[in-house]
Design an enzyme around this catalytic site. Structure first.
Site, mmCIF file in Angstrom:
data_model
loop_
_atom_site.group_PDB
_atom_site.id
_atom_site.type_symbol
_atom_site.label_atom_id
_atom_site.label_comp_id
_atom_site.label_asym_id
_atom_site.label_seq_id
_atom_site.Cartn_x
_atom_site.Cartn_y
_atom_site.Cartn_z
ATOM 1 N N GLU A 136 0.811 -0.983 0.162
ATOM 2 C CA GLU A 136 0.022 -0.212 0.364
ATOM 3 C C GLU A 136 0.758 1.299 0.222
ATOM 4 O OE1 GLU A 136 -2.664 0.320 3.152
ATOM 5 O OE2 GLU A 136 -2.507 2.292 3.163
ATOM 6 N N GLU A 141 -1.803 11.907 2.696
ATOM 7 C CA GLU A 141 -2.977 11.505 3.377
ATOM 8 C C GLU A 141 -2.873 12.246 4.767
ATOM 9 O OE1 GLU A 141 -2.108 7.419 5.251
ATOM 10 O OE2 GLU A 141 -4.153 7.489 6.198
#
Ligand SMILES: *[C@@H]1O[C@H](CO)[C@@H](O)[C@H](O)[C@H]1NC(C)=O
Ligand SMILES: *[C@@H]1O[C@H](CO)[C@@H](O)[C@H](O)[C@H]1NC(C)=O
Ligand SMILES: *[C@@H]1O[C@H](CO)[C@@H](O)[C@H](O)[C@H]1NC(C)=O
Length: 332
Positions: A136, A141
């Site tokens: 991932e 973020e």
């Protein structure tokens, strides 16, 4: 290694401009998102106070909006959420149908979700399963609550990063293994305050560029929209007429990346990474920051109560994408 050449047709002459390692693969602008991305309605794996709706619902309630040139996805900023509702505030999570491995991804983003309790992310994920097989990569973020925003990798065991790397961001953790440090990943905090949240939006957003190759690792560059240093090959849309689909990315001239992840004996590329689908999501509260709400400076003491009862606070909780262009490596 195979190589290509960008050719400039000049009468009957073909002049090789420079060696091109990338070919234009695909672009997503406006309505392209409706066709080439999937609206995911799963329960949020990070336990946010969120209700991810399907595409028809999102379009009908204008939680997703597409024109020729814009794509917007947002949180519901109208309705109070009953405390008894099983999932939470309506929002959107979308995933690209196509997956990419060695690639250059250019995201021209006008606005990102901001506001208390928001946890937006733009990231990529392997479909190999079980997670985190295939890896991932979190690209953008952050959580408004804790003033943290970063880029990070999450992998199976034995993938670590060196503390000092050629990047402007600051490593906040070095082990990418999801079993270590409560799945913190090997995050890099962005040093540029314009790269996230309210300030990002005040400057009309900007460009995130991700370059992922086996030999060069994963590099992320961010330029705000008005930065004179934005490279022309980042700003220019893909041209398939004059230059052909081949494209040169002189990354050595782009300056130090904001975040950099290196592969090698520290982290074997093939063992940890395969083709990834791209994801945008917007959740609220949840695993990352739910527990720190009371001390965050946001109103009240309960993140979930705040999300349930203050729809108008989510008016700026939206992604506005101008375009995404993807170039893949020759042979990838
Ligand atoms: C839907 O959202 C778009 C993008 O934010 C906005 O321009 C448009 O006015 C909205 N439409 C309605 C009917 O509210
Ligand atoms: C966090 O959200 C609050 C409320 O919307 C806002 O005032 C603040 O500017 C946000 N902080 C950042 C860093 O985006
Ligand atoms: C993002 O991270 C930078 C660097 O750690 C920090 O200065 C900034 O306040 C953060 N922004 C938000 C909105 O959290």
């Amino acid at each position: 290694m195979r190589t290509g050449y960008a050719l400039l047709p000049l009468g009957s002459l073909l002049i090789p401009l420079a060696r091109a390692d990338y070919f234009f693969k695909t672009s997503y602008t406006g309505r392209d998102f409706l066709e080439h991305w999937t609206w995911q309605t799963l329960d949020d794996p990070t336990h946010g106070r969120v209700d991810y709706v399907d595409q028809a619902t999102a379009l009908q309630r204008n939680l997703s909006f597409a024109s020729d040139s814009k794509f917007v996805m947002r949180a519901d900023s109208i309705n109070v959420v009953p405390a008894s509702a099983p999932r939470g505030r309506s929002s959107v999570r979308i995933q690209s149908v196509e997956a990419f491995s060695e690639a250059v991804i250019i995201l021209d983003l006008q606005h990102m979700p901001e506001g208390c309790a928001t946890w937006p992310a733009f990231w990529s994920l392997s479909q190999a399963g079980p997670w985190p097989k295939g890896g991932e990569i979190d690209i953008i973020e952050g959580v408004n609550l804790s003033d943290e925003n970063l880029s990070s990798l999450h992998t199976s065991p034995s993938c670590t990063m060196a503390p000092r790397r050629r990047m402007s961001g600051i490593a906040s953790s070095l082990d990418c293994d999801t079993n270590v440090n409560s799945n913190q990943g090997c995050g890099v905090q962005y040093a540029d305050p314009l790269s996230y949240g309210a300030l990002f939006n005040q400057y009309d957003g900007g460009y995130y560029v991700i370059v992922r190759t086996k030999y060069e690792g994963v590099s992320v560059w961010f330029w705000n929209r008005w930065d004179p240093a934005v490279p022309w090959e980042v700003k220019l849309p893909p041209t398939t007429d004059l230059f052909g689909p081949a494209r040169v990315f002189p990354t050595a001239l782009w300056g130090v990346p904001d975040a950099k992840f290196e592969f090698g004996s520290n982290c074997d590329y093939e063992e940890h990474f395969d083709a990834h689908n791209l994801i945008f999501d917007l959740t609220f509260c949840g695993d990352w920051a739910g527990n720190t709400y009371a001390t965050s400076g946001c109103p009240g003491t309960s993140c979930v109560d705040y999300v349930n009862n203050n729809p108008a606070a989510f008016q700026n909780a939206y992604w506005e994408v101008n375009a995404m262009h993807i170039y893949t490596r020759l042979g990838a």
